[in-house]
Structures are given as C-alpha cells and as structure tokens.
Scaffold this motif. Structure first.
Motif, PDB file in Angstrom:
ATOM      1  N   ALA A 133       0.844  -1.242   0.048  1.00 17.72           N
ATOM      2  CA  ALA A 133       0.035   0.070  -0.016  1.00 17.72           C
ATOM      3  C   ALA A 133       0.973   1.106  -0.005  1.00 17.72           C
ATOM      4  N   ARG A 318      -9.006   6.887   0.143  1.00 17.38           N
ATOM      5  CA  ARG A 318      -8.640   5.858  -0.968  1.00 17.38           C
ATOM      6  C   ARG A 318      -9.064   6.150  -2.280  1.00 17.38           C
ATOM      7  N   PRO A 323      -7.533   0.489  -4.342  1.00 15.57           N
ATOM      8  CA  PRO A 323      -7.506   0.855  -2.940  1.00 15.57           C
ATOM      9  C   PRO A 323      -6.488   0.405  -2.250  1.00 15.57           C
ATOM     10  N   ARG A 324      -5.334   0.208  -3.094  1.00 18.58           N
ATOM     11  CA  ARG A 324      -3.915   0.185  -2.066  1.00 18.58           C
ATOM     12  C   ARG A 324      -3.196   1.710  -2.178  1.00 18.58           C
ATOM     13  N   ASP A 349      -7.957   2.376   7.098  1.00 18.07           N
ATOM     14  CA  ASP A 349      -8.284   1.322   5.906  1.00 18.07           C
ATOM     15  C   ASP A 349      -7.275   0.571   5.520  1.00 18.07           C
ATOM     16  N   ARG A 352      -7.090  -2.744   7.432  1.00 16.69           N
ATOM     17  CA  ARG A 352      -7.935  -3.629   6.964  1.00 16.69           C
ATOM     18  C   ARG A 352      -7.693  -4.291   5.820  1.00 16.69           C
ATOM     19  N   LEU A 353      -7.166  -3.641   4.787  1.00 18.58           N
ATOM     20  CA  LEU A 353      -6.748  -4.037   3.589  1.00 18.58           C
ATOM     21  C   LEU A 353      -5.591  -5.144   3.707  1.00 18.58           C
ATOM     22  N   GLU A 358     -11.971  -6.312   3.355  1.00 12.69           N
ATOM     23  CA  GLU A 358     -12.168  -5.469   2.456  1.00 12.69           C
ATOM     24  C   GLU A 358     -11.949  -3.920   2.755  1.00 12.69           C
ATOM     25  N   PRO A 359     -11.498  -2.910   2.068  1.00 10.34           N
ATOM     26  CA  PRO A 359     -11.074  -1.666   2.683  1.00 10.34           C
ATOM     27  C   PRO A 359     -12.507  -1.010   2.762  1.00 10.34           C
TER      28      PRO A 359
END
Length: 362
Positions: A133, A318, A323-324, A349, A352-353, A358-359
């Motif tokens: 990320a 995000r 989403p990364r 976030d 969680r990822l 899920e983000p």
C-alpha cells in the motif's frame, strides 16, 4: 550497501514528509508498524518542514492562519515574529526524532506502477521499493500553476510565482501586477505596496470576503464542497476557494487605502504591461502570479487513477481506481487539521486491507 536495482520490500511506503505524510507515519507507528521494516517515509525535500521550509522570510509564524499541531506532539512556546519556515522546519524535525520516523531524504519518487503479486513498485532516485500500500502525501508546492495569456512570452519585465516569492523588499520601486484572488495574493499586495512604485490587483472572479467567525459548522460545510468534487473525480479546489477571505484588520486597511481595489484579469500581456479588450492598459515591469498550485501526483500516472473529469476520485482517502493507494493532504484534507485526520483514516483503511478484509470508507 543496496544496489540501484535491488528491490526493498515493505508493507507501506509514505511519499512525502509534510503534515499529511508525518501524520500518516505517526499513525502507522501507533498501529504497530515498524519504520524501516514495515514502512518507509520517502521525502524529496532537503530537510524537514515539508513545503513550509520554502516559504518566504516575511511570512512569520504570527501571520500563519490555522496551523494545527501534528498528532501526539503540540507546538508550544513559539515566537510569532520568527519566520514560519524556521518554526515549522524545527517542529517537524523534532517530531521526526521524537517518534523515530526515520525519514529518508532527499529521495525523488519518479513512478509508482504495478508490481508482482499484487504489490506496487516505486521507482525512486534511491532505488526501488515494493509495497502492499502507498500513502501519497506529496501536496502541491512542487506544481505551481502558471496561467497562459496572449503575449506572455513578450513581457520584458520580471515574472515570478508565489513559490519563488522573495519578500517585499525585492519589489522596491517596481510597478507590480499581482494576479490571484486567494490569501497569498492579498498577503503579497499588502506587503509589497509600501515598497513598490505602484501595485495593481487582478483576479478572474470578484474576491469574496468573509465576515464573522469561521466556526466548525462553516468549516465542515466548506470541506464538504471540496470533498464532493473529489468524490466526482474532478480536480480539487482549495478549501479557501469556497470559504472566502477573512475580513481582518489588515484586509480592511487594504480596502480602505485602495491597495485591494481589484480589476478583472487582463486579456493580454504586452512587453511593458498588461491590457484589456476595452482599451484599458496598465504599465508594469513585474507580474507576480499568486495563482495557486496543482496536486503533485504525476508519479502516480502509470496506475491510471485519473477520471475523465481530470481528478482522482476518492472514497475517503482511498483512490477508487486502486484501493492500495491513499491520497492524504489532497482536496478536502489539504489543510493542517484535515491532513491529520486523513493520515489516521488512511492507516485504519490500510490495516484492514493488509489483514485481508475489504477496505472501508475513511
């Protein structure tokens, strides 16, 4: 010693060590991420301070509006007469030491692209990093916006942008046109006027001055307007653009003296001045472009995050397209308090990822 082609793996790379980047790094640290092992902060500036270290000397700390402390460490006992560049650079340096953030600098991040195994690959001036990320906190200072006008290349005088403003003494005896209706434009005019032979203020839109206190409700409403643009994938506007300029004593004095008498922006630039279609003309030997900045996100181009509207669409911090990638200090979080909150939300976030869930909206 690492070779240039060695790929160093971490969980998260933070790009930029201004307010937003340091806030993100702080919250990574609090969440149990170890600097150097789990995350790294890369900053292309020569020293601590983010964009603040490049501010003009006459911008003292007492003139700064709404500087919010970084999370976990207050800024206290500051002399308001000291240049803000010195104050904030010293504060950021102490913050980096206090939380052992181990910022690497100067490091230019040249491109972020797709890597192997769902990781992101960051090509930099100091080698290659691989991450799961990215927190992008590159701000806007490196992308000053210069509008284009007919005849601009024929101007025989001095043109400069706010990013290179040297202080008012440099304008002594000059005929100066200041372009831009934001806070920087008005600050420059009020500083330059006592030194210059003549000043002229031009803006694309009539300036809006805000009376009365700017409370939390007004702040939330302003941020919501900027956030809506980002949610739609449009280029972000500054929070100031939707709040108006505070009508303080200095602004009132400038209005009363005529320094802040505003003209609509000119139609063309001539070798020795600026001109309008109606025949009006102002002689000038200096044009100061206080026309703002654009987000410095060109290094993210390989990921194709931009929407057709020209901006990067976000859900919280995000990037909707990936989403990364989290953008902090971008759009609605481009204020010191907004950057702090965005750093915390991005880390929540990302945790969680990386845990395989899920983000969540930040």
């Amino acid at each position: 010693m690492s070779t240039a082609r060695e790929v160093r793996e971490v969980e998260v790379v933070v790009i930029g060590a201004g307010q937003a980047g340091l806030a993100g790094a702080y919250h990574l640290r609090r969440a149990g991420f170890e600097p150097g092992r789990d995350f790294v902060v890369l900053d292309h500036s020569p020293g601590p301070g983010g964009a603040w270290q490049f501010r003009w000397p006459s911008l003292t700390y007492g003139k700064v509006h709404g500087m919010h402390a970084l999370p976990g460490m207050e800024l206290t006992g500051t002399d308001p007469a000291r240049p803000s560049a010195e104050v904030v650079a010293g504060y950021f340096a102490a913050y980096e030491r206090a939380f052992d953030l181990r910022v690497r600098r100067p490091v230019d991040v040249r491109a972020v692209r797709e890597g192997d195994g769902g990781r992101l690959l960051l090509e930099t001036s100091a080698g290659i990093w691989s991450a799961r990320a990215v927190i992008n906190a590159t701000g806007t200072w490196d992308r000053p916006f210069w509008p284009r006008y007919p005849g601009q290349e024929t101007f025989e005088g001095w043109q400069l942008h706010t990013a290179r403003y040297p202080g008012p003494e440099a304008f002594a005896g000059r005929r100066v046109v200041v372009v831009g209706g934001g806070a920087s434009g008005t600050q420059h005019l009020l500083e330059i006027a006592p030194y210059a032979a003549e000043t002229t203020w031009v803006t694309r839109r009539p300036p809006v001055f805000r009376e009365g206190p700017f409370d939390e409700d007004a702040g939330r409403a302003a941020v919501a307007l900027v956030e809506e643009r980002v949610r739609q994938g449009l280029p972000p506007r500054s929070v100031v653009s939707v709040t108006g300029l505070p009508l303080n004593d200095a602004i009132r004095a400038g209005l009363a003296s005529g320094v802040l008498d505003r003209l609509p922006v000119f139609d063309r630039i001539e070798p020795d001045g600026v001109a309008w279609r109606d025949g009006r003309r102002v002689a000038a030997d200096t044009i100061l472009w206080a026309t703002g900045f654009r987000p410095a996100v060109d290094h993210l181009r390989p990921l194709r995050l931009r929407e057709p509207g020209g901006g990067i669409r976000l859900d919280g911090t995000r990037a909707v397209a990936d989403p990364r990638v989290h953008l902090v200090g971008y759009g609605p979080s481009a204020s010191t308090i907004g950057a702090n909150r965005a750093g915390r939300a991005a880390v929540r976030d990302i945790r969680r990822l990386l845990a395989g869930g899920e983000p969540v909206a930040a």
